[in-house]
Design an enzyme around this catalytic site. Structure first.
Site, PDB file in Angstrom:
ATOM      1  N   GLY A  24       0.286   1.066   0.628  1.00 32.55           N
ATOM      2  CA  GLY A  24       0.114  -0.030   0.162  1.00 32.55           C
ATOM      3  C   GLY A  24      -1.323   0.395   0.332  1.00 32.55           C
ATOM      4  O   GLY A  24      -2.074   1.449   0.308  1.00 32.55           O
ATOM      5  N   ASN A  25      -2.477  -0.898  -0.232  1.00 30.40           N
ATOM      6  CA  ASN A  25      -3.516  -0.472  -0.497  1.00 30.40           C
ATOM      7  C   ASN A  25      -4.346  -1.701   0.133  1.00 30.40           C
ATOM      8  O   ASN A  25      -3.518  -2.923   0.461  1.00 30.40           O
ATOM      9  CB  ASN A  25      -4.122   0.072  -1.801  1.00 30.40           C
ATOM     10  CG  ASN A  25      -3.912  -1.183  -2.972  1.00 30.40           C
ATOM     11  OD1 ASN A  25      -4.197  -2.001  -2.921  1.00 30.40           O
ATOM     12  ND2 ASN A  25      -2.340  -0.551  -4.020  1.00 30.40           N
TER      13      ASN A  25
END
Ligand code: C5P
Length: 405
Positions: free
Chosen positions: A208-209
């Site tokens: 993810g980020n």
């Protein structure tokens, strides 16, 4: 400033040193043609006198729910207003608002108000950061109130950090935009991608980020407020969905975001790609949790590219459609952003700077530049994300006007 002419505005002042800014706020609203009624908590009167505020607002100032001269009708006042602005809102008043306490005229009117409420907190950095205050802020936003982000800088305590009340000019500008009647976006269909994507590694882990989706949510709210029909395709985030009426589609992965965007793209007039889409995903997600075993030491994940949503939709762009991209770069910012602008057929691109404190992921503020097809670049100040949304949608409206001609 005709937008505020005749608007009925309640200013609620609580007991913070920033109460002095409420005098300027009152003055600016009156100057813009608004009708202003001021409410003060008893604590606020220690910082600024009701006489100052009654003179500036040209109306009597209320400091108590009842006094010797009678009962002040908070319900009537709550219904009278077109907007209520609580500035400064102390930690104490925030807590009362979040809990629904009504032991002051300010909190009693707040509970009776049916109009939009804007809250501008002001306090010391540690009070602001305390989980109790942050929880209260979240609650208040979940109720549909509009939080005016705190500024960063020198505080009355002598400390430096987050907690300064927003400047009066900024608050007035916000309300002006809020009451702006006509818009090029009215009845237009706007598609917005926002937030991160999560690409599963196994049933519990993902790539993810740090994107929070706040910018895209602010854009959705502002577009809906301007009368647009908004579809927000939102990746996994804990943020509250927009307070305004939007069609929100929740997705997890880049592929899901792509599929949802693709199905809505043909009918949209404007597409804004604010999502931070993962560029790579594991080729296959493991069916079971990958165990920490001797044979998994130095595990290698095989990755493959995710679909580039903006590029795929850009390839199908039809005449008159406006496409807006975002770029977040750590080097050669402008050059890379211009190349994306061409490659993905954006009408303009919003360049986020990570080099400014307060800008980018997770923050309530952002600092952007807009890069256009004619090679022009416009730099904006660090602002709350909802003000950044105003700037971006103003640019969209300009592009829409141009595309009609
Ligand atoms: O190439 P880069 O990821 O920096 O491009 C940023 C722009 O492209 C953003 O508007 C982003 O939302 C969009 N994008 C996308 N799908 C991807 C990657 C980026 O829509 N897979």
């Amino acid at each position: 400033m005709p937008r505020l002419k005749g608007k009925k505005i309640i200013i609620g002042i609580s007991g913070s040193i920033a109460a002095y800014k409420a005098a300027m706020l009152t003055r600016l609203f009156v100057k813009a043609g608004a009708e202003v009624r001021v409410l003060m908590t008893p604590a606020a009167t220690a910082f600024i006198t009701p006489l100052t505020l009654s003179t500036l607002s040209r109306n009597a100032v209320l400091t108590e729910v009842s006094s010797e001269s009678g009962w002040n009708n908070h319900v009537e006042l709550g219904l009278w207003a077109d907007a209520m602005v609580i500035a400064p809102a102390t930690a104490n008043t925030l807590a009362k608002l979040a809990m629904g306490l009504c032991d002051t005229i300010l909190t009693a009117v707040y509970l009776s108000a049916r109009c939009p409420v804007f809250i501008a907190p002001a306090m010391d950095v540690d009070m602001w950061r305390h989980p109790a205050t942050q929880e209260n802020v979240r609650r208040l936003q979940a109720f549909g109130n509009r939080l005016i982000p705190v500024g960063v800088g020198e505080l009355a305590s002598g400390l430096s950090g987050e907690g300064r009340m927003a400047e009066p000019e900024e608050i007035v500008q916000l309300l002006e935009t809020f009451f702006d009647p006509g818009s090029e976006l009215a009845k237009k269909t706007v598609l917005i991608t926002a937030g991160p994507t999560h690409e599963p590694i196994d049933p519990v882990r993902f790539i993810g980020n740090r994107s929070s989706g706040k910018m895209g949510i602010a854009l959705a709210e502002e577009a809906a407020r301007r009368g647009a029909r908004v579809t927000l395709i939102l990746g996994p985030t804990h943020q509250n969905p927009p307070a305004t009426a939007c069609d929100v589609i929740r997705v997890e992965t880049a592929q899901q975001m792509h599929d949802a965007a693709l199905s809505h793209f043909p009918t949209c007039d404007v597409a804004i790609f604010a999502a931070a889409v993962a560029d790579f995903r594991p080729v296959a997600a493991a069916a079971n949790k990958i165990k920490k075993q001797a044979e998994n030491k130095g595990i290698t994940l095989e990755l493959t590219e995710t679909p580039d949503i903006a590029a795929a939709l850009g390839a199908q762009k039809r005449a008159g459609q406006i496409l807006v991209g975002f770029a977040l770069e750590t080097q050669d910012e402008t050059k890379n952003a211009f190349s994306k602008l061409q490659r993905k057929r954006f009408d303009f691109i919003v360049l986020n700077s990570l080099n400014n404190p307060g800008a980018g992921f997770q923050h309530d503020t952002n600092k952007i530049s807009i890069l256009r097809q004619d090679n022009s670049v416009q730099d904006f100040e660090l602002k709350p994300k909802y003000s950044v949304a105003v700037d971006i949608l103003d640019e969209v409206e300009t592009a829409l006007k141009r595309s009609v001609k």
